[in-house]
Write a protein that holds these residues in place. Structure first.
Motif, PDB file in Angstrom:
ATOM      1  N   MET A 144      25.140  13.567 -32.005  1.00  0.00           N
ATOM      2  CA  MET A 144      26.177  12.826 -31.285  1.00  0.00           C
ATOM      3  C   MET A 144      27.003  13.796 -30.485  1.00  0.00           C
ATOM      4  SD  MET A 144      29.256  10.426 -32.768  1.00  0.00           S
ATOM      5  CE  MET A 144      29.897  11.800 -33.624  1.00  0.00           C
ATOM      6  N   ALA A 145      27.298  14.933 -30.971  1.00  0.00           N
ATOM      7  CA  ALA A 145      28.042  15.956 -30.250  1.00  0.00           C
ATOM      8  C   ALA A 145      27.263  16.477 -29.062  1.00  0.00           C
ATOM      9  CB  ALA A 145      28.409  17.106 -31.195  1.00  0.00           C
ATOM     10  N   ALA A 146      25.943  16.516 -29.162  1.00  0.00           N
ATOM     11  CA  ALA A 146      25.106  16.990 -28.068  1.00  0.00           C
ATOM     12  C   ALA A 146      25.142  16.046 -26.921  1.00  0.00           C
ATOM     13  CB  ALA A 146      23.655  17.200 -28.566  1.00  0.00           C
ATOM     14  N   ALA A 147      25.238  14.733 -27.212  1.00  0.00           N
ATOM     15  CA  ALA A 147      25.266  13.741 -26.148  1.00  0.00           C
ATOM     16  C   ALA A 147      26.549  13.829 -25.384  1.00  0.00           C
ATOM     17  CB  ALA A 147      25.066  12.334 -26.762  1.00  0.00           C
ATOM     18  N   VAL A 148      27.636  14.061 -26.044  1.00  0.00           N
ATOM     19  CA  VAL A 148      28.908  14.190 -25.359  1.00  0.00           C
ATOM     20  C   VAL A 148      28.922  15.447 -24.509  1.00  0.00           C
ATOM     21  CG1 VAL A 148      31.374  14.476 -25.719  1.00  0.00           C
ATOM     22  CG2 VAL A 148      30.072  12.891 -27.174  1.00  0.00           C
ATOM     23  N   GLY A 187      29.856   3.215 -19.476  1.00  0.00           N
ATOM     24  CA  GLY A 187      28.476   3.299 -19.972  1.00  0.00           C
ATOM     25  C   GLY A 187      28.320   4.406 -20.963  1.00  0.00           C
ATOM     26  N   ALA A 188      29.000   5.543 -20.720  1.00  0.00           N
ATOM     27  CA  ALA A 188      28.903   6.663 -21.650  1.00  0.00           C
ATOM     28  C   ALA A 188      29.499   6.319 -22.992  1.00  0.00           C
ATOM     29  CB  ALA A 188      29.599   7.868 -21.084  1.00  0.00           C
ATOM     30  N   ALA A 189      30.542   5.522 -22.967  1.00  0.00           N
ATOM     31  CA  ALA A 189      31.176   5.111 -24.227  1.00  0.00           C
ATOM     32  C   ALA A 189      30.259   4.231 -25.032  1.00  0.00           C
ATOM     33  CB  ALA A 189      32.489   4.411 -23.951  1.00  0.00           C
ATOM     34  N   GLY A 215      27.507   6.334 -26.541  1.00  0.00           N
ATOM     35  CA  GLY A 215      28.027   7.099 -27.692  1.00  0.00           C
ATOM     36  C   GLY A 215      28.178   6.251 -28.909  1.00  0.00           C
ATOM     37  N   ALA A 216      28.635   5.025 -28.727  1.00  0.00           N
ATOM     38  CA  ALA A 216      28.800   4.130 -29.883  1.00  0.00           C
ATOM     39  C   ALA A 216      27.485   3.820 -30.517  1.00  0.00           C
ATOM     40  CB  ALA A 216      29.520   2.860 -29.460  1.00  0.00           C
ATOM     41  N   VAL A 217      26.446   3.608 -29.628  1.00  0.00           N
ATOM     42  CA  VAL A 217      25.119   3.309 -30.163  1.00  0.00           C
ATOM     43  C   VAL A 217      24.600   4.493 -30.951  1.00  0.00           C
ATOM     44  CG1 VAL A 217      22.741   2.815 -29.526  1.00  0.00           C
ATOM     45  CG2 VAL A 217      24.603   1.596 -28.412  1.00  0.00           C
ATOM     46  N   LEU A 218      24.769   5.694 -30.398  1.00  0.00           N
ATOM     47  CA  LEU A 218      24.289   6.889 -31.082  1.00  0.00           C
ATOM     48  C   LEU A 218      24.976   7.076 -32.444  1.00  0.00           C
ATOM     49  CD1 LEU A 218      23.996   9.359 -28.053  1.00  0.00           C
ATOM     50  CD2 LEU A 218      22.138   8.180 -29.263  1.00  0.00           C
ATOM     51  N   ALA A 228      26.195   4.542 -34.289  1.00  0.00           N
ATOM     52  CA  ALA A 228      25.848   3.431 -35.188  1.00  0.00           C
ATOM     53  C   ALA A 228      24.470   3.583 -35.768  1.00  0.00           C
ATOM     54  CB  ALA A 228      25.979   2.107 -34.466  1.00  0.00           C
ATOM     55  N   VAL A 229      23.486   4.144 -34.997  1.00  0.00           N
ATOM     56  CA  VAL A 229      22.096   4.219 -35.493  1.00  0.00           C
ATOM     57  C   VAL A 229      21.991   5.044 -36.760  1.00  0.00           C
ATOM     58  CG1 VAL A 229      19.835   5.088 -34.912  1.00  0.00           C
ATOM     59  CG2 VAL A 229      21.085   3.725 -33.247  1.00  0.00           C
ATOM     60  N   PRO A 230      22.554   6.253 -36.810  1.00  0.00           N
ATOM     61  CA  PRO A 230      22.448   7.001 -38.089  1.00  0.00           C
ATOM     62  C   PRO A 230      23.081   6.271 -39.264  1.00  0.00           C
ATOM     63  CG  PRO A 230      23.070   8.459 -36.324  1.00  0.00           C
ATOM     64  CD  PRO A 230      23.202   7.083 -35.754  1.00  0.00           C
ATOM     65  N   LEU A 231      24.184   5.571 -38.957  1.00  0.00           N
ATOM     66  CA  LEU A 231      24.827   4.831 -40.056  1.00  0.00           C
ATOM     67  C   LEU A 231      23.943   3.712 -40.569  1.00  0.00           C
ATOM     68  CD1 LEU A 231      28.535   4.649 -38.755  1.00  0.00           C
ATOM     69  CD2 LEU A 231      27.583   6.117 -40.557  1.00  0.00           C
ATOM     70  N   LEU A 232      23.247   3.017 -39.626  1.00  0.00           N
ATOM     71  CA  LEU A 232      22.349   1.948 -40.058  1.00  0.00           C
ATOM     72  C   LEU A 232      21.198   2.505 -40.856  1.00  0.00           C
ATOM     73  CD1 LEU A 232      22.297  -0.317 -36.841  1.00  0.00           C
ATOM     74  CD2 LEU A 232      23.411  -0.763 -39.024  1.00  0.00           C
ATOM     75  N   LEU A 233      20.665   3.646 -40.360  1.00  0.00           N
ATOM     76  CA  LEU A 233      19.549   4.247 -41.108  1.00  0.00           C
ATOM     77  C   LEU A 233      19.979   4.683 -42.505  1.00  0.00           C
ATOM     78  CD1 LEU A 233      17.910   6.400 -38.271  1.00  0.00           C
ATOM     79  CD2 LEU A 233      17.102   4.243 -39.250  1.00  0.00           C
ATOM     80  N   ALA A 234      21.157   5.209 -42.595  1.00  0.00           N
ATOM     81  CA  ALA A 234      21.648   5.625 -43.920  1.00  0.00           C
ATOM     82  C   ALA A 234      21.866   4.437 -44.818  1.00  0.00           C
ATOM     83  CB  ALA A 234      22.930   6.419 -43.760  1.00  0.00           C
ATOM     84  N   GLY A 235      22.351   3.293 -44.198  1.00  0.00           N
ATOM     85  CA  GLY A 235      22.548   2.083 -45.016  1.00  0.00           C
ATOM     86  C   GLY A 235      21.259   1.492 -45.466  1.00  0.00           C
ATOM     87  N   GLY A 236      20.186   1.542 -44.569  1.00  0.00           N
ATOM     88  CA  GLY A 236      18.890   0.996 -44.974  1.00  0.00           C
ATOM     89  C   GLY A 236      18.290   1.774 -46.113  1.00  0.00           C
ATOM     90  N   GLY A 237      18.501   3.070 -46.138  1.00  0.00           N
ATOM     91  CA  GLY A 237      17.937   3.880 -47.240  1.00  0.00           C
ATOM     92  C   GLY A 237      18.585   3.566 -48.569  1.00  0.00           C
ATOM     93  N   ASN A 238      19.766   3.010 -48.527  1.00  0.00           N
ATOM     94  CA  ASN A 238      20.457   2.702 -49.787  1.00  0.00           C
ATOM     95  C   ASN A 238      20.384   1.240 -50.142  1.00  0.00           C
ATOM     96  OD1 ASN A 238      21.273   5.329 -50.144  1.00  0.00           O
ATOM     97  ND2 ASN A 238      23.127   5.059 -48.906  1.00  0.00           N
TER      98      ASN A 238
END
Length: 246
Positions: free
Chosen positions: A1-5, A30-32, A35-38, A40-50
């Protein structure tokens, strides 16, 4: 996420103070969104694993536990995976009740003497019975039978071992017992008297003139007998019947 910014182009400020490289508002919006999508995706992936309901903190703890297989751990041997026969479930043995210790019964206390309602009387010693005097054995007294006609002159007697009938010198006919005591007398006093037991059963005393002065009045019993008995009696018996007695 930091790389995208960081990928956004830097702004360039001109010498006139006008930022010629500043993006426009649509670009920023558009950049905002990106960034929000980027984010949210890791959070969703982390939630799916649990989704299996496990606590992530517990997963980390499990990785640190010794039960998780790691590559550096020693490989399992073949014998570790040999199937064993299920053993019968151990029966629940009932705990044996230990016998309660039997307490030794205390020795019975001595019974307290009960007070008697009446004062106890000291028993008086029984007097010793007086020894009975020994009875002297009775002597075997004999009897004497006189048949008619019999005469007693002065100083003559009919006797047994117990009594005697004697014509005394004073003219008296007397019967004495074994102790020498007179127990009967004719009370005929005089000189030269004599006693005659006649054949008719009569006992008569004659004086010196040969006259009768005393008689038993048992005449009329011919064949009678004069008997000196063991009981110290002098009797005249006729046919077993006493017709006269002293």
């Amino acid at each position: 996420m930091a790389a995208a910014v960081a990928a956004a182009p830097p702004s360039v400020t001109s010498a006139t103070g006008v930022d010629t490289g500043r993006p426009r508002k649509p670009v920023l919006a558009g950049a905002a969104v990106v960034g929000a999508v980027l984010i949210a995706v890791p959070l969703l992936l982390a939630g799916g694993g649990n989704d299996d309901g496990r606590d992530p903190s517990r997963t980390v703890a499990a990785e640190d536990a010794d039960t998780v297989l790691r590559q550096e751990s020693a490989p399992a041997a073949l014998d570790d995976y040999v199937a064993e026969k299920p053993s019968a479930s151990p029966s629940k043995a009932k705990p044996t009740k230990s016998a309660a210790p039997v307490a030794a019964a205390p020795p019975p206390a001595p019974a307290a003497p009960q007070p008697s309602s009446s004062p106890t009387k000291t028993a008086k010693p029984k007097p010793k019975p007086k020894p009975k005097p020994k009875q002297t054995p009775q002597p075997n007294w004999s009897t004497e039978t006189v048949s008619a006609v019999s005469v007693l002159e002065v100083n003559q007697a009919w006797t047994t071992n117990r009594i005697r009938m004697v014509m005394q010198t004073d003219g008296n006919l007397v019967v004495y017992n074994e102790k020498g005591k007179p127990i009967w007398a004719s009370m005929t006093f005089g000189q030269n008297h004599r006693a005659i037991f006649q054949g008719d059963g009569n006992l008569v005393i004659h004086n010196a003139a040969d006259r009768p002065i005393w008689a038993s009045k048992s005449h009329g019993h011919d064949g009678a007998q004069l008997v000196l008995r063991a009981d110290a009696k002098v009797v005249i018996v006729h046919n077993g019947r006493v017709v006269w007695s002293t």
